[in-house]
Design an enzyme around this catalytic site. Structure first.
Site, PDB file in Angstrom:
ATOM      1  N   TYR A 337       0.866  -1.183   0.000  1.00  0.00           N
ATOM      2  CA  TYR A 337       0.000   0.000   0.000  1.00  0.00           C
ATOM      3  C   TYR A 337       0.902   1.231   0.000  1.00  0.00           C
ATOM      4  O   TYR A 337       2.117   1.132   0.266  1.00  0.00           O
ATOM      5  CB  TYR A 337      -0.975   0.014   1.178  1.00  0.00           C
ATOM      6  CG  TYR A 337      -0.390  -0.205   2.548  1.00  0.00           C
ATOM      7  CD1 TYR A 337       0.188   0.834   3.268  1.00  0.00           C
ATOM      8  CD2 TYR A 337      -0.443  -1.465   3.147  1.00  0.00           C
ATOM      9  CE1 TYR A 337       0.705   0.638   4.526  1.00  0.00           C
ATOM     10  CE2 TYR A 337       0.079  -1.679   4.415  1.00  0.00           C
ATOM     11  CZ  TYR A 337       0.656  -0.634   5.096  1.00  0.00           C
ATOM     12  OH  TYR A 337       1.170  -0.827   6.352  1.00  0.00           O
ATOM     13  N   HIS A 385       6.551  -0.594   1.054  1.00  0.00           N
ATOM     14  CA  HIS A 385       6.236   0.443   0.079  1.00  0.00           C
ATOM     15  C   HIS A 385       7.255   0.415  -1.059  1.00  0.00           C
ATOM     16  O   HIS A 385       8.434   0.153  -0.834  1.00  0.00           O
ATOM     17  CB  HIS A 385       6.254   1.823   0.748  1.00  0.00           C
ATOM     18  CG  HIS A 385       5.509   1.885   2.039  1.00  0.00           C
ATOM     19  ND1 HIS A 385       4.176   1.569   2.137  1.00  0.00           N
ATOM     20  CD2 HIS A 385       5.928   2.205   3.299  1.00  0.00           C
ATOM     21  CE1 HIS A 385       3.791   1.701   3.398  1.00  0.00           C
ATOM     22  NE2 HIS A 385       4.834   2.077   4.108  1.00  0.00           N
TER      23      HIS A 385
END
Length: 406
Positions: A337, A385
């Site tokens: 995410y 990430h």
């Protein structure tokens, strides 16, 4: 060379056009000149984020060879450094410094007055979507930006915008293995008994000029002397536990919005907005108690503080639908995410007219670390990430004149 010429072409475009004045052109040039030594230092440390064609070439060679990280030949790095040095000298020679002009010409009051006058004149000649010299949306926006910037997406959870569709709920519940049995609707109803839940910042128009600074936590802020520049913005967004005390010269002292999640939450003063990024239902359950009498929802992957200091009337909650939009539309689902910083940056694009970005990416030596911490792990990566892809999107937004990177 192709990357350097592309950067020069980008600068050339920013210094042309009907909406550009001499003051803005001078600021763009000086910002570009300050970047050249940084690019040189990064190149010397095998960080080619500022040269996307070369970076892509290196990545492809690594993928094809299967031998992992490769080193760019020292001769090539020296050639790049030489070109950057020569370019810096050429710019210094062709464009005189402010010191060569009368001091009154660039006094703050005169510059501010000139900007206002040029802005008003520009609006007479070139109809604008905002009151800034440049606006986030323009009639001639190219397809890349148009496909990604969806104004109808609501950034915040509000009383009128508190339901999640099935796709969004399914995506959101996978972020941190949401195991809560509580009903989302009931949790949100209780939340809005404590915080306002108003729809803010949706006031874009020809009379608004909202300038925003998104301040990341990168070690590249050390020694930057950006503090006064950051504090001059209307909105100043900072992330997680990033301190300002003791670092004012580089990062500024003002904070209007603090973006945090329960595991990173710290005490705030009474004038700073707490913007919660919720990664699971527990986060929404924790918030009402944490900002009032104390929360009983304390069992997460890290211990949660039962109570924090924050003005409950200034609390905002990022909409999970907006989080999914950032992941899907802007990042093509790269990484598990988006990072907190990247979500804050896309939020700024939606609520601001001018966006200035500080403290994103690696430091001058190519390392990932926070500006307030000593570098102890030179091999630290961006974890779940995709920091490199996020960096490329940010650079693309800069190329499209949607933000200014410092």
């Amino acid at each position: 060379m192709a990357d350097i010429f592309a950067a020069l072409n980008h600068l050339n475009q920013k210094m042309q056009g009907g909406g550009v004045n001499i003051i803005e052109a001078e600021e763009n040039l000086k910002t570009f000149q300050k970047k050249l030594p940084l690019w040189k230092r990064r190149t010397e440390n095998d960080n080619f984020a500022n040269f996307p064609l070369l970076d892509d070439c290196v990545s492809k060679i690594e993928d094809v060879s299967g031998i992992g990280d490769i080193s760019v030949p020292a001769e090539l790095k020296q050639a790049i450094a030489t070109h950057l040095d020569e370019l810096a000298k050429s710019l210094d020679g062709y464009f005189p410094t402010r010191e060569s002009y009368p001091a009154w010409l660039f006094s703050k009051s005169l510059v501010d007055s000139a900007k206002i006058a040029l802005r008003l004149l520009g609006r007479k000649i070139f109809p604008s979507h905002c009151a800034c010299i440049k606006c986030m949306t323009q009639p001639d926006d190219d397809l890349w930006f148009q496909k990604r910037f969806i104004r109808s997406i609501k950034p915040f959870l509000t009383r009128e915008n508190k339901k999640l569709n099935e796709d969004t709920r399914a995506w959101w519940q996978t972020l941190q293995n949401d195991s809560s049995t509580a009903t989302f609707g009931e949790v949100v109803e209780h939340l809005f008994q404590v915080i306002p839940g108003d729809d803010l910042y949706m006031d874009a128009g020809p009379e608004r000029c909202r300038t925003c600074a998104v301040v990341g936590n990168s070690g590249n802020l050390k020694g930057s002397h950006y503090g006064a520049l950051i504090d001059s913005n209307d909105v100043i967004i900072r992330m997680n536990k990033a301190p300002t005390s003791g670092y004012e010269e580089d990062v500024g002292s003002r904070t209007t919005h603090k973006v945090m999640y329960p595991e990173s939450a710290i005490d705030l003063d009474n004038t700073t907005r707490f913007l919660l990024i919720p990664f699971k239902t527990l986060d929404l359950q924790w918030l009402p108690g944490a900002i009032t009498n104390g929360s009983n929802s304390l069992y997460s992957y890290l211990p949660l503080r039962p109570k924090i200091k924050a003005n409950k009337d200034l609390v905002l909650v990022l909409n999970p639908a907006f989080m999914k939009y950032v992941h899907e539309v802007w990042l093509d689902y790269r990484g598990k995410y988006p990072s907190t910083g990247f979500m804050a940056l896309i939020l700024a694009i939606h609520i601001c007219d001018e966006v200035n970005v500080y403290g994103f990416g690696k430091d001058k030596d190519g390392h990932w670390h926070h500006y307030w911490e000593a570098l102890t792990n030179k091999w630290l990566k961006t974890g779940i990430h995709d920091g490199n892809y996020e960096c490329k999107v940010i650079m693309k937004l800069s190329e499209k004149f949607k933000l200014q990177i410092y």
